[in-house]
Scaffold this motif. Structure first.
Motif, short mmCIF file in Angstrom:
data_model
loop_
_atom_site.label_atom_id
_atom_site.label_comp_id
_atom_site.label_asym_id
_atom_site.label_seq_id
_atom_site.Cartn_x
_atom_site.Cartn_y
_atom_site.Cartn_z
N GLN A 137 0.82 -1.21 0.00
CA GLN A 137 0.00 0.00 0.00
C GLN A 137 0.86 1.26 0.00
O GLN A 137 0.37 2.36 -0.28
CB GLN A 137 -0.92 0.02 1.23
CG GLN A 137 -1.92 -1.13 1.29
CD GLN A 137 -2.82 -1.19 0.07
OE1 GLN A 137 -3.41 -0.19 -0.32
NE2 GLN A 137 -2.93 -2.37 -0.54
N LYS A 138 2.14 1.12 0.31
CA LYS A 138 3.04 2.28 0.35
C LYS A 138 3.31 2.77 -1.08
O LYS A 138 3.53 1.96 -1.99
CB LYS A 138 4.36 1.90 1.03
CG LYS A 138 4.19 1.26 2.41
CD LYS A 138 3.60 2.21 3.41
CE LYS A 138 3.49 1.55 4.79
NZ LYS A 138 2.89 2.47 5.79
N PRO A 139 3.31 4.08 -1.28
CA PRO A 139 3.50 4.62 -2.65
C PRO A 139 4.77 4.14 -3.33
O PRO A 139 4.75 3.84 -4.53
CB PRO A 139 3.54 6.13 -2.41
CG PRO A 139 2.81 6.35 -1.12
CD PRO A 139 3.10 5.13 -0.29
N GLU A 140 5.85 4.02 -2.57
CA GLU A 140 7.13 3.66 -3.18
C GLU A 140 7.24 2.16 -3.48
O GLU A 140 8.19 1.72 -4.12
CB GLU A 140 8.29 4.09 -2.27
CG GLU A 140 8.29 3.45 -0.90
CD GLU A 140 7.50 4.23 0.14
OE1 GLU A 140 7.91 4.24 1.31
OE2 GLU A 140 6.46 4.81 -0.21
N VAL A 141 6.24 1.39 -3.04
CA VAL A 141 6.31 -0.07 -3.18
C VAL A 141 5.15 -0.62 -4.00
O VAL A 141 5.18 -1.75 -4.46
CB VAL A 141 6.33 -0.74 -1.77
CG1 VAL A 141 6.45 -2.26 -1.88
CG2 VAL A 141 7.47 -0.19 -0.94
N LYS A 142 4.12 0.16 -4.24
CA LYS A 142 2.86 -0.35 -4.78
C LYS A 142 2.99 -1.04 -6.14
O LYS A 142 2.17 -1.88 -6.50
CB LYS A 142 1.83 0.77 -4.85
CG LYS A 142 2.19 1.90 -5.80
CD LYS A 142 1.10 2.97 -5.79
CE LYS A 142 1.42 4.10 -6.75
NZ LYS A 142 0.37 5.14 -6.75
N ASP A 143 4.03 -0.67 -6.93
CA ASP A 143 4.17 -1.29 -8.25
C ASP A 143 5.10 -2.50 -8.25
O ASP A 143 5.43 -3.03 -9.31
CB ASP A 143 4.68 -0.26 -9.25
CG ASP A 143 6.02 0.36 -8.84
OD1 ASP A 143 6.37 0.24 -7.65
OD2 ASP A 143 6.70 0.94 -9.71
N VAL A 144 5.51 -2.96 -7.07
CA VAL A 144 6.38 -4.14 -6.98
C VAL A 144 5.53 -5.40 -7.21
O VAL A 144 4.52 -5.61 -6.54
CB VAL A 144 7.08 -4.20 -5.60
CG1 VAL A 144 7.80 -5.53 -5.44
CG2 VAL A 144 8.04 -3.04 -5.45
N ASP A 145 5.95 -6.23 -8.14
CA ASP A 145 5.19 -7.45 -8.43
C ASP A 145 6.09 -8.69 -8.53
O ASP A 145 5.68 -9.71 -9.09
CB ASP A 145 4.38 -7.29 -9.72
CG ASP A 145 5.25 -7.01 -10.93
OD1 ASP A 145 6.50 -6.98 -10.79
OD2 ASP A 145 4.69 -6.82 -12.03
#
Length: 567
Positions: A368-376
């Protein structure tokens, strides 16, 4: 040779909650030449590392470590000669989320205490000595002064816990402090997996994603870090490490609680106290089952149970366990024979629930953190990541994610620590877990300072307890980056300046007395006698696995350097 980068050999000691081991490589060799001792065995159980168990004799002198300690203590118990011996197992977690002091003591399996530093240090010394013996047997004997030692710790540990491990290694294991580096476990794993070819990584081949999350699942903790690969090949931390006590030992605890619901806490304690060898065998049996159970397992799971456990219960209660089971919630799920327990597969799988729920919820919150949200992309490492149950839980909770699991995931941290020792600058930046600063007393300003903070120092009105911020929580700090500040002595007759270092969970604390602000340590700067007022320039080096502070007195140019004293 004095500089770490000039040492001939890099040797890593991976001190784990459940298992420990070591690995090494000559500095001129690449990662494919890293050697780890993977020949450890106890009874029918084979493992890539040895159990983190340490035994001291009646005089509190070190006797043995690992499987040897387990077996010796079991033999002593069979002969009823163990009462004055001290046996410690899975004691690493005593440093997790605890207030730690240098003189802290920990309990052995009978409740007796010994200094924690001696227990931890003796375990580290065993690994060090065993490693040196292995080198000698291979015909590559090398002087200790030519070895750069790496000691692993969880990234989520406190600064005090990391310092405690350093001091234990130095004072008890006799490792030179200047030759010792602390490595953070998920970082080490991340570095090693960057080097692995596709046939060593299950999932989607090589670790090619620019951003990925490292799930370091060990015996005691789940240690979660997020990295981004930079164009120069280095790794940047995107969020401060997080996690919790969701390691494999939680499954053991859940199994024990299930037994206690059947036979009672008193019987189970009596069994553990009076039948040490059988208890060790039960734990080894459970360890084997934990590694093989999977979501596809159906029917029943059979676990060998010591006859002494059944006999203890029947002697204390006057009833058979089979009859007692009929009165418990497990009557339809468990069949108890003399030396075996047959557990419905779904019930056994439920023992993993606290771990799987804890890890998956932590990952969800992190995403949910902005800097992590696109980690997949998730990289699963650590011994508990080899569990099919844990692997399935992550894949089910995050079906769109790419999940990568390296071969021999339990050795990745260990070998990665060697890589970190060879190339520490491969981690280019870290995220500050706290706001760090120094206590100062500036001139009192009625427009901004509260009246209760007004004090008279050296004939001047000053404000006490002010937090001078050097770095802010959540800030990205490059490795070796310095933050500078200037401090002035307060009195003409001042012989030394005491720099008190504080950390706060808040981003912008005003005073060291604010909630969440803690005293971390100090540095004493000796002042010359030639003049009245002195200026001291302070540099704090952040981003390292251990923080460093350096102060220089301006007139004399004398420098004072120290690690923060968190203990």
């Amino acid at each position: 040779m004095s500089l770490k980068e000039n040492k001939l050999l890099v040797a890593a000691l991976d001190f784990g909650t459940t298992y420990s081991g070591y690995a090494f490589v000559f500095r001129h060799e690449d990662h494919t030449k890293i050697m780890a001792n993977t020949v450890w065995s106890g009874g029918s159980l084979m493992s890539l590392k040895c159990p983190t168990c340490v035994l001291f004799d009646q005089k509190k002198q070190f006797h043995s470590f690992g499987y040897e300690a387990e077996d010796k203590y079991s033999e002593l118990a069979l002969d009823e000669e163990h009462e004055k011996w001290h046996y410690f197992r899975r004691f690493k977690m005593t440093l997790h989320n605890k207030q730690i002091k240098r003189d802290v003591e920990i309990h052995d399996d009978k409740g007796l205490t010994m200094p924690a530093k001696k227990v931890f240090g003796s375990a580290i010394k065993f690994l060090k000595t065993h490693l040196l013996g292995t080198l000698k047997n291979r015909g590559t004997e090398i002087a200790e002064k030519d070895i750069h030692w790496i000691l692993t710790v969880p990234a989520i540990w406190s600064d005090a816990a990391k310092q405690f491990m350093r001091e234990a290694a130095v004072s008890e294991a006799e490792i030179d402090s200047g030759s010792l580096t602390i490595a953070l476990e998920p970082e080490a794993a991340s570095l090693y997996c960057q080097l692995l070819p596709s046939d060593k990584l299950s999932g989607q081949g090589r670790l090619t994603a620019a951003k990925y999350m490292i799930l370091d699942l060990g015996g005691g903790t789940a240690d979660i870090t997020v990295h981004e690969k930079q164009t120069d090949g280095s790794l940047r931390e995107l969020h401060e490490p997080t996690g919790g006590a969701w390691g494999g030992t939680k499954v053991d605890e859940a199994f024990h609680q299930m037994l206690i619901k059947i036979i009672g806490a008193k019987t189970f304690k009596t069994f553990c106290d009076k039948n040490k060898a059988d208890h060790v065998d039960l734990l080894r049996e459970l360890e084997t089952k934990k590694r093989t159970i999977s979501p596809e397992t159906i029917g029943k799971v059979t676990i060998k149970i010591p006859v002494s456990l059944t006999n203890t219960y029947e002697k204390q209660s006057g009833e058979t366990i089979a009859d007692t089971l009929k009165e418990t919630p497990f009557k339809d799920n468990i069949i108890w024979a003399a030396d075996k327990v047959r557990i419905e597969a779904n019930l056994f799988k439920s023992l993993f629930k606290e771990c799987t729920d804890g890890v998956t919820q932590c990952v969800r919150e992190l995403l949910q953190k902005p800097e992590v949200k696109d980690v997949d992309t998730f990289l699963m490492v650590g011994g508990f990541s080899e569990s099919p149950m844990m692997q399935a839980a992550i894949k089910e909770a995050f079906p769109k994610a790419t999940v990568i699991i390296p071969a021999e995931a339990g050795l990745v941290v260990l070998k990665g620590a060697v890589v970190f020792g060879r190339e520490p600058l491969k981690i280019s930046s870290r995220i500050a877990k706290y706001t760090y600063g120094i206590n100062i007393s500036p001139p009192f300003d009625t427009t901004i300072h509260p009246q209760e903070k007004r004090v008279a120092v050296g004939g001047k009105e000053r404000c006490k307890d002010v937090f001078k911020k050097y770095i802010q929580k959540g800030e990205s700090i490059k490795i070796g980056e310095k933050r500078s500040g200037k401090h002035v002595s307060l009195k003409a007759d001042q012989k030394e300046m005491l720099l008190k270092i504080y950390a706060s969970a808040a981003k912008d604390p005003k005073f060291i007395t604010d909630p969440g602000c803690e005293y971390m340590g100090r540095l004493v700067v000796k002042l010359p006698e030639e003049q009245d007022i002195f200026k001291v320039n302070v540099d704090m080096m952040f981003g390292q696995t251990e923080f460093l502070v350096e102060a220089e007195e301006e007139s004399s140019r004398r420098k004072f350097t120290s690690y923060f004293d968190f203990l």
